[in-house]
Design a protein around this motif. Structure first.
Motif, short mmCIF file in Angstrom:
data_model
loop_
_atom_site.label_atom_id
_atom_site.label_comp_id
_atom_site.label_asym_id
_atom_site.label_seq_id
_atom_site.Cartn_x
_atom_site.Cartn_y
_atom_site.Cartn_z
N LEU A 9 0.83 -1.21 0.00
CA LEU A 9 0.00 0.00 0.00
C LEU A 9 0.87 1.26 0.00
CD1 LEU A 9 -2.71 -1.16 2.57
CD2 LEU A 9 -3.01 -0.89 0.10
N VAL A 10 1.97 1.23 0.77
CA VAL A 10 2.88 2.39 0.79
C VAL A 10 3.49 2.57 -0.60
CG1 VAL A 10 4.93 3.46 1.80
CG2 VAL A 10 3.46 2.01 3.22
N GLN A 11 3.98 1.49 -1.18
CA GLN A 11 4.62 1.56 -2.50
C GLN A 11 3.70 2.18 -3.54
OE1 GLN A 11 5.84 -2.51 -2.70
NE2 GLN A 11 8.03 -2.01 -2.60
N LYS A 49 -8.59 -9.29 3.99
CA LYS A 49 -9.38 -8.09 3.68
C LYS A 49 -8.42 -6.92 3.55
CE LYS A 49 -13.13 -5.53 5.96
NZ LYS A 49 -14.32 -5.61 5.14
N ILE A 50 -7.82 -6.80 2.37
CA ILE A 50 -6.81 -5.77 2.17
C ILE A 50 -7.49 -4.41 2.09
CG2 ILE A 50 -5.06 -4.92 0.55
CD1 ILE A 50 -4.47 -7.85 -0.13
N PRO A 51 -7.02 -3.44 2.88
CA PRO A 51 -7.69 -2.14 2.91
C PRO A 51 -7.51 -1.37 1.60
CG PRO A 51 -5.73 -2.12 4.29
CD PRO A 51 -5.90 -3.52 3.81
N ALA A 52 -8.44 -0.44 1.35
CA ALA A 52 -8.37 0.38 0.14
C ALA A 52 -7.13 1.27 0.15
CB ALA A 52 -9.63 1.23 0.02
N GLY A 53 -6.69 1.69 1.32
CA GLY A 53 -5.49 2.50 1.42
C GLY A 53 -5.78 3.96 1.74
N THR A 54 -7.03 4.38 1.54
CA THR A 54 -7.36 5.79 1.79
C THR A 54 -7.87 6.00 3.21
OG1 THR A 54 -9.54 5.31 0.89
CG2 THR A 54 -7.93 6.29 -0.61
N GLU A 55 -8.14 4.90 3.93
CA GLU A 55 -8.77 5.02 5.24
C GLU A 55 -7.90 5.71 6.29
OE1 GLU A 55 -8.36 2.24 3.51
OE2 GLU A 55 -10.05 0.88 3.64
N PRO A 56 -6.57 5.41 6.36
CA PRO A 56 -5.78 6.05 7.43
C PRO A 56 -5.75 7.58 7.32
CG PRO A 56 -4.44 4.42 6.23
CD PRO A 56 -5.79 4.41 5.60
N LEU A 102 3.23 5.59 7.11
CA LEU A 102 3.95 5.89 5.87
C LEU A 102 2.97 6.10 4.71
CD1 LEU A 102 6.90 3.34 6.13
CD2 LEU A 102 6.75 5.67 7.05
N ILE A 103 1.86 5.37 4.73
CA ILE A 103 0.80 5.60 3.72
C ILE A 103 0.29 7.03 3.86
CG2 ILE A 103 -1.48 4.89 2.90
CD1 ILE A 103 -0.93 2.12 4.08
N VAL A 104 0.03 7.41 5.11
CA VAL A 104 -0.48 8.77 5.38
C VAL A 104 0.56 9.80 4.93
CG1 VAL A 104 -1.19 10.38 7.19
CG2 VAL A 104 -1.94 7.98 7.27
N ALA A 105 1.83 9.55 5.27
CA ALA A 105 2.90 10.49 4.90
C ALA A 105 3.01 10.61 3.39
CB ALA A 105 4.22 10.02 5.50
N ALA A 106 2.95 9.48 2.70
CA ALA A 106 3.07 9.49 1.23
C ALA A 106 1.89 10.23 0.61
CB ALA A 106 3.15 8.06 0.70
N GLU A 107 0.72 10.07 1.19
CA GLU A 107 -0.48 10.72 0.63
C GLU A 107 -0.53 12.21 0.92
OE1 GLU A 107 -4.05 8.83 1.98
OE2 GLU A 107 -4.12 7.53 0.22
N THR A 108 -0.10 12.59 2.12
CA THR A 108 -0.30 13.98 2.57
C THR A 108 0.96 14.83 2.49
OG1 THR A 108 0.31 13.44 4.84
CG2 THR A 108 -2.04 13.22 4.24
N GLY A 109 2.14 14.19 2.38
CA GLY A 109 3.38 14.94 2.44
C GLY A 109 3.84 15.25 3.85
N LEU A 110 3.10 14.79 4.86
CA LEU A 110 3.52 15.01 6.25
C LEU A 110 4.75 14.17 6.56
CD1 LEU A 110 0.13 14.84 8.23
CD2 LEU A 110 1.52 16.88 7.80
#
Lengths: 367, 367
Positions: free
Chosen positions: B34-36, B73-80, B112-120
């Motif tokens: 998901l991070v990748q 049940k692999i998450p969509a990735g947008t939830e965090p 890391l998913i959140v960081a990759a999505e938001t730039g935080l």
């Protein structure tokens, strides 16, 4: 027209709300005690829905949980207002009024607790027009006002805000899960809406109807008139104008279990004539859902199936049913807005897993 | 010092996080994918906790649920990120950084998913120093930062905000109930805190430690050196400096069940010497809790009990345990801040219903 409610009205309101609870809805007498404690000799302003300003901001309040639990676990009384305040904070807007989501059972009383505590008026309308077991079974939702965001408050000051967009069944599912983990009872604020929304989506004047019903039963009893005639006469000028006697008999069997947060079961009412095997079976999920006489369905949800004492006309909940009670079972028609295809999809027979179609109680012919 | 993480680091980080998951924590390889997907050839800034401004505002993010369900049940990735945004909105304040609440297992990846999505940026620290099965088992909570309000997001865009004041166990209880009703997996943002709070309450540099562990195991394997020596050498300069080999053998029995949202069970590792009845039994609740050799407890929570492949040093989760696997079981000491009386009350043996006292893994003498 707006009117004023005082503590003196509460016993009649509780009686009428029990009748509209159609066997469920939670015990309004417990709610009545909570209102009395907060209200004292004060009063509550009840607003007629037709007179609401279109931009009035209304936040309905209620309790959710299994009636069986509510009897054993009396709430502190501060939770409904905490739920309202939590939703106000979440929305960034303060309520101008509160309203029932359900006029039958204890939820006739919860908004009065909030009104007594906060000074807010209460709108004389609700979203079920009776009692139903699930938060998604609302005329509000049927006609386009959704329950989310919902705020839920627990007795230890816990708050939960649930937002499932326009998916009211998922809202119900999640809120029910939280309520079970809170010990079986939660207090909620949901279905926030405008005055214009109330006029379009709410069942009007159900608080005043409950009060009138409770008063009519009491007065008939006091004056040795028939409480059934008094019920029929009171309803004749409302949106619930058709009343039918479905059966008269004695309770011979009651089976109930509390499961997944609901009280489910069935009751058997047998003929008073010991030589007859005529009987009425009522199935319930918190509320009475369907009444069957032999192979015939004689009344079915969303119409009201009300069990009352044969002498006093006092309504009896499924929790109050006891072997040997002599009772009369009434079928009462619901307003047209509760019988549309959209409404029946939300809280008609199929919504409860029943295979029988809806047939209006007044459309049947009785022996 | 701050450093930069890229997709090339993820396989090593996942390996190290699996080791720190001590058998549980959810599968970081799913999180890695998901991070990748979100990160591509970008990079994530990882902040050293000692260098944080005291008034930096950090919102940790994580996944909760049973590892068994996460695999299916692999998450969509947008939830965090939805959980983070929901908590920001609730608090009326935007986050300057995110952080893991748990460095072991999949929760090493969720921020890391959140960081990759938001730039935080992501803070190189966490609140468990390993993996634990409950949201209240946090050094954050032990040292005075509470989890509420917690925001939870579901795969269909549902959001739930839970506030239980300073009662983190009630927060866990309610959030777990919602997660179960969401199908077993929810994504959360909780334990919002200042940079000063991070310095006081978080286990420092656990992301970089996981990355170093994963890299050391891989490089040792590639260079035909002992992966166990590499693990011990890597940890020798960290707060987890004591490493003990608890047992070497083959898996002869695994018993697990998913109940109440947890994967519970036990595994038996028997001696490679068929003539010996020497064996190690490991009991787990998502994570390995206690290792017993005969009547002796040889390692116990919160110290790490890690099962690794006898040849490659690859860490094996309880989900990955299979009959006949040849494994080595390592005991690893946890930082002093995780062994104080307050910390042991939150996530020591008694918190899991174990009657044995905590004894540091390095305080034991082995045959």
């Amino acid at each position: 027209m707006s009117w004023t409610l005082t503590a003196a009205d509460l016993p009649d309101l509780a009686r009428g709300a029990t009748l509209l609870g159609t066997g469920g809805g939670g015990d309004p007498y417990i709610g009545q005690m909570l209102v009395q404690r907060v209200l004292g000799d004060g009063s509550i302003t009840v607003l007629d829905p037709d007179e609401l300003a279109d931009d009035l901001f209304v936040i309905p309040t209620a309790q959710m949980g299994a009636p069986t639990v509510m009897i054993e676990k009396i709430p502190a009384g501060t939770e409904p207002t905490l739920a309202l305040r939590t939703l106000e904070k979440h929305l960034g807007r303060t309520a101008d009024a509160t309203m029932p989501i359900e006029c039958g059972g204890i939820n006739s009383m919860i908004p009065l607790i909030v009104a007594a505590e906060t000074g807010l008026p209460v709108v004389d309308a609700d979203g079920m027009g009776r009692a139903f077991p699930e938060l998604s079974m609302e005329t509000f939702a049927v006609y386009g006002v959704h329950g989310s965001p919902l705020a839920l408050a627990g007795e230890r000051g816990e708050t939960v805000v649930i937002d499932t967009g326009d998916d009211d069944r998922q809202m119900e599912w999640l809120a029910r899960g939280v309520t079970i983990r809170l010990g079986g009872v939660g207090h909620i604020a949901e279905y926030a809406m405008s005055g214009a929304d109330v006029k379009r989506t709410a069942v009007p004047r159900t608080i005043s109807m409950a009060l009138a019903l409770g008063r009519a039963i009491r007065e008939a009893r006091e004056e040795h008139r028939s409480p059934f005639d008094a019920i029929a006469q009171t309803l004749s000028t409302t949106l619930y104008s058709e009343v039918r006697e479905l059966f008269t008999g004695k309770v011979t069997d009651v089976e109930r279990r509390t499961t997944e947060g609901f009280a489910k079961g069935r009751a058997m009412i047998s003929s008073l004539d010991a030589t007859s095997d005529d009987a009425l079976e009522i199935a319930f999920q918190n509320e009475n859902l369907v009444a069957r006489r032999g192979d015939d369905v004689v009344a079915i949800v969303p119409d009201l199936i009300c069990v009352v004492d044969i002498e006093s006309g006092e309504p009896i909940t499924t929790e109050g049913l006891r072997y040997g009670q002599r009772v009369r079972v009434l079928g009462i028609s619901t307003p047209a807005m509760m019988r549309t295809p959209e409404a029946l999809a939300a809280f008609g027979p199929s919504a409860f897993g029943l295979t029988e179609p809806f047939i209006p109680v007044e459309a049947r012919v009785y022996a």
